[in-house]
Write a protein that holds these residues in place. Sequence first.
Motif, PDB file in Angstrom:
ATOM      1  N   ASP A 153       0.826  -1.210   0.000  1.00  0.00           N
ATOM      2  CA  ASP A 153       0.000   0.000   0.000  1.00  0.00           C
ATOM      3  C   ASP A 153       0.863   1.266   0.000  1.00  0.00           C
ATOM      4  N   ALA A 154       2.038   1.199   0.623  1.00  0.00           N
ATOM      5  CA  ALA A 154       2.948   2.350   0.577  1.00  0.00           C
ATOM      6  C   ALA A 154       3.386   2.624  -0.863  1.00  0.00           C
ATOM      7  N   ALA A 155       3.632   1.549  -1.588  1.00  0.00           N
ATOM      8  CA  ALA A 155       4.000   1.706  -3.000  1.00  0.00           C
ATOM      9  C   ALA A 155       2.823   2.256  -3.805  1.00  0.00           C
ATOM     10  N   LEU A 156       1.616   1.787  -3.446  1.00  0.00           N
ATOM     11  CA  LEU A 156       0.415   2.281  -4.135  1.00  0.00           C
ATOM     12  C   LEU A 156       0.243   3.785  -3.917  1.00  0.00           C
ATOM     13  N   VAL A 157       0.418   4.223  -2.671  1.00  0.00           N
ATOM     14  CA  VAL A 157       0.294   5.652  -2.364  1.00  0.00           C
ATOM     15  C   VAL A 157       1.361   6.453  -3.101  1.00  0.00           C
ATOM     16  N   ALA A 181      -6.540   2.556  -5.693  1.00  0.00           N
ATOM     17  CA  ALA A 181      -6.742   3.088  -4.343  1.00  0.00           C
ATOM     18  C   ALA A 181      -8.224   3.352  -4.077  1.00  0.00           C
ATOM     19  N   ILE A 182      -8.928   3.924  -5.069  1.00  0.00           N
ATOM     20  CA  ILE A 182     -10.357   4.199  -4.875  1.00  0.00           C
ATOM     21  C   ILE A 182     -11.141   2.900  -4.759  1.00  0.00           C
ATOM     22  N   LYS A 213     -10.023   0.125  -3.406  1.00  0.00           N
ATOM     23  CA  LYS A 213      -9.808  -0.341  -2.031  1.00  0.00           C
ATOM     24  C   LYS A 213     -10.629   0.482  -1.045  1.00  0.00           C
ATOM     25  N   ILE A 214     -10.713   1.795  -1.307  1.00  0.00           N
ATOM     26  CA  ILE A 214     -11.491   2.676  -0.427  1.00  0.00           C
ATOM     27  C   ILE A 214     -12.971   2.333  -0.508  1.00  0.00           C
ATOM     28  N   GLU A 215     -13.488   2.201  -1.733  1.00  0.00           N
ATOM     29  CA  GLU A 215     -14.918   1.952  -1.883  1.00  0.00           C
ATOM     30  C   GLU A 215     -15.333   0.618  -1.288  1.00  0.00           C
ATOM     31  N   ASN A 216     -14.497  -0.383  -1.466  1.00  0.00           N
ATOM     32  CA  ASN A 216     -14.851  -1.716  -0.975  1.00  0.00           C
ATOM     33  C   ASN A 216     -14.406  -1.960   0.451  1.00  0.00           C
ATOM     34  N   ARG A 217     -13.829  -0.903   1.068  1.00  0.00           N
ATOM     35  CA  ARG A 217     -13.373  -1.025   2.465  1.00  0.00           C
ATOM     36  C   ARG A 217     -12.468  -2.239   2.633  1.00  0.00           C
ATOM     37  N   MET A 218     -11.529  -2.400   1.707  1.00  0.00           N
ATOM     38  CA  MET A 218     -10.597  -3.525   1.744  1.00  0.00           C
ATOM     39  C   MET A 218      -9.540  -3.288   2.818  1.00  0.00           C
ATOM     40  N   PRO A 219      -8.923  -4.354   3.333  1.00  0.00           N
ATOM     41  CA  PRO A 219      -7.889  -4.196   4.371  1.00  0.00           C
ATOM     42  C   PRO A 219      -6.819  -3.202   3.934  1.00  0.00           C
ATOM     43  N   GLY A 220      -6.489  -2.282   4.829  1.00  0.00           N
ATOM     44  CA  GLY A 220      -5.449  -1.300   4.542  1.00  0.00           C
ATOM     45  C   GLY A 220      -5.965   0.029   4.020  1.00  0.00           C
ATOM     46  N   TYR A 221      -7.310   0.113   3.738  1.00  0.00           N
ATOM     47  CA  TYR A 221      -7.816   1.356   3.137  1.00  0.00           C
ATOM     48  C   TYR A 221      -7.666   2.548   4.071  1.00  0.00           C
ATOM     49  N   ARG A 222      -7.786   2.284   5.369  1.00  0.00           N
ATOM     50  CA  ARG A 222      -7.684   3.404   6.312  1.00  0.00           C
ATOM     51  C   ARG A 222      -6.277   4.001   6.307  1.00  0.00           C
ATOM     52  N   ALA A 223      -5.288   3.143   6.245  1.00  0.00           N
ATOM     53  CA  ALA A 223      -3.907   3.638   6.212  1.00  0.00           C
ATOM     54  C   ALA A 223      -3.651   4.431   4.931  1.00  0.00           C
ATOM     55  N   ILE A 224      -4.266   3.995   3.827  1.00  0.00           N
ATOM     56  CA  ILE A 224      -4.109   4.723   2.560  1.00  0.00           C
ATOM     57  C   ILE A 224      -4.704   6.124   2.672  1.00  0.00           C
ATOM     58  N   VAL A 225      -5.942   6.199   3.178  1.00  0.00           N
ATOM     59  CA  VAL A 225      -6.591   7.509   3.314  1.00  0.00           C
ATOM     60  C   VAL A 225      -5.806   8.388   4.278  1.00  0.00           C
ATOM     61  N   SER A 226      -5.326   7.791   5.350  1.00  0.00           N
ATOM     62  CA  SER A 226      -4.548   8.555   6.330  1.00  0.00           C
ATOM     63  C   SER A 226      -3.278   9.121   5.704  1.00  0.00           C
ATOM     64  N   ALA A 227      -2.611   8.318   4.892  1.00  0.00           N
ATOM     65  CA  ALA A 227      -1.367   8.771   4.251  1.00  0.00           C
ATOM     66  C   ALA A 227      -1.631   9.865   3.226  1.00  0.00           C
ATOM     67  N   LEU A 228      -2.811   9.841   2.615  1.00  0.00           N
ATOM     68  CA  LEU A 228      -3.134  10.836   1.595  1.00  0.00           C
ATOM     69  C   LEU A 228      -3.563  12.168   2.185  1.00  0.00           C
ATOM     70  N   HIS A 229      -3.993  12.152   3.441  1.00  0.00           N
ATOM     71  CA  HIS A 229      -4.618  13.339   4.033  1.00  0.00           C
ATOM     72  C   HIS A 229      -3.743  14.584   3.928  1.00  0.00           C
ATOM     73  N   GLU A 230      -2.455  14.439   4.222  1.00  0.00           N
ATOM     74  CA  GLU A 230      -1.583  15.625   4.228  1.00  0.00           C
ATOM     75  C   GLU A 230      -1.401  16.224   2.831  1.00  0.00           C
ATOM     76  N   HIS A 231      -1.796  15.490   1.818  1.00  0.00           N
ATOM     77  CA  HIS A 231      -1.638  15.980   0.440  1.00  0.00           C
ATOM     78  C   HIS A 231      -2.938  16.578  -0.111  1.00  0.00           C
ATOM     79  N   THR A 232      -3.964  16.679   0.730  1.00  0.00           N
ATOM     80  CA  THR A 232      -5.256  17.193   0.269  1.00  0.00           C
ATOM     81  C   THR A 232      -5.396  18.683   0.583  1.00  0.00           C
ATOM     82  N   GLY A 233      -6.441  19.272   0.058  1.00  0.00           N
ATOM     83  CA  GLY A 233      -6.729  20.678   0.345  1.00  0.00           C
ATOM     84  C   GLY A 233      -6.537  21.584  -0.849  1.00  0.00           C
ATOM     85  N   GLY A 234      -6.162  21.037  -1.994  1.00  0.00           N
ATOM     86  CA  GLY A 234      -5.908  21.875  -3.157  1.00  0.00           C
ATOM     87  C   GLY A 234      -7.041  21.939  -4.157  1.00  0.00           C
ATOM     88  N   ALA A 235      -7.932  20.946  -4.131  1.00  0.00           N
ATOM     89  CA  ALA A 235      -8.976  20.870  -5.169  1.00  0.00           C
ATOM     90  C   ALA A 235     -10.209  21.667  -4.776  1.00  0.00           C
TER      91      ALA A 235
END
Length: 383
Positions: free
Chosen positions: A19-23, A37-38, A40-62
């Motif tokens: 998942d780190a490589a995916l991010v 990634a989407i 995994k997020i939509e299907n609530r697959m194992p590890g999706y929370r860590a993916i969303v958490s890792a992406l959080h700091e990169h949000t806020g621009g759109a």
Amino acid sequence: MAGSDAPALADAPTLSDADAALVEDLLDGSHRALARAITKIENRMPGYRAIVSALHEHTGGADVIGITGSPGAGKSTLVDKLAAAHRDRGDTVGVIAVDPSSPYTGGAVLGDRIRMGSNVGDMDVFFRSMSARGQLGGLSTATADAVKALDAFGKDVVILETVGAGQNEVDVVRTADTVAVLVQPGSGDDVQTLKAGILEIGDVFVVNKADMDGSQRTVAELEEMVHRREGGTTGRDAGHHGAASTVSTGASGSAAGHHDADAADADATDADESWTPDVLETVANTGEGVAALIETFDTHATYLRESGEIAATERRRYAEEIRTLVRADVGALATAEIERRGGIDRLAERVHDRETDPYAVAEAIVGPIADCVDEAADRERDD
């Protein structure tokens, strides 16, 4: 901002190597990684929370734009034209269309893919159809996380198209920065019916199919509704979608970064004017009125940033997200404890047989969770 004496928070969920490589690939601009990634997020697959958490700091621009309205108003066609118009001026676009759930698979009914044909083959328009999964609000609980993925990817504009479930579709307010409510001509009775619900969430009202008879009457009725709304006849906790903020005019470029607005937040309380929703006309099939609509979106985005309202909106959004996650997690713990005690039917039977009562059952299930919370608080105070 949390003070220095704020209780410590847990570390972010740990990413697996895969998942780190995916991010990393997603942040590097891989559309394939974004799609995975989407999923995994939509299907609530194992590890999706860590993916969303890792992406959080990169949000806020759109800039996140919500398109809602009753079925048949032409939302999908308009979203297609909006995406094309944004691409014409160089913006990259993400589209999430929340579809009705299939009664057979629980997945999305993909009709919207068929109607969005203007951007086929354009890799800078990322389209994703997601299932509402029975949510009355029209947005699935995974939608907000998918928006984060598109935001972190670097999309300039993210457009959310809701199911069109009607008055209950106010969840869009919790995810979009700007909300456009579509109404079709001849909806006068519907306008009156919807005034206490979906009409209150709009930053922009759009009479689509404006080439049809009855368009001007519908525009007039919407303008009257806006006038009544601005006159204080409605009251709600809808953030910038309410009528308590300043107006600023002029178009802006997209994605200047919402965090840049923090400095202006302190000045928001000095506002002496309100954002007054426009009522616009479009003919989505031909693209008529789309340019004016985008200009209004830009004006609203500028207003949000310059007034500082965007920062307040984001804080309300995160607060609601935290509450939702905590309720879900505590609910899952309680459900597991119910099963450990024989299941809900067994507990109900014991209550029916007067062996115990509902309050005692609830205390038995929630009590251990409360004890753990108290013990953790004690440990933090002792440290």
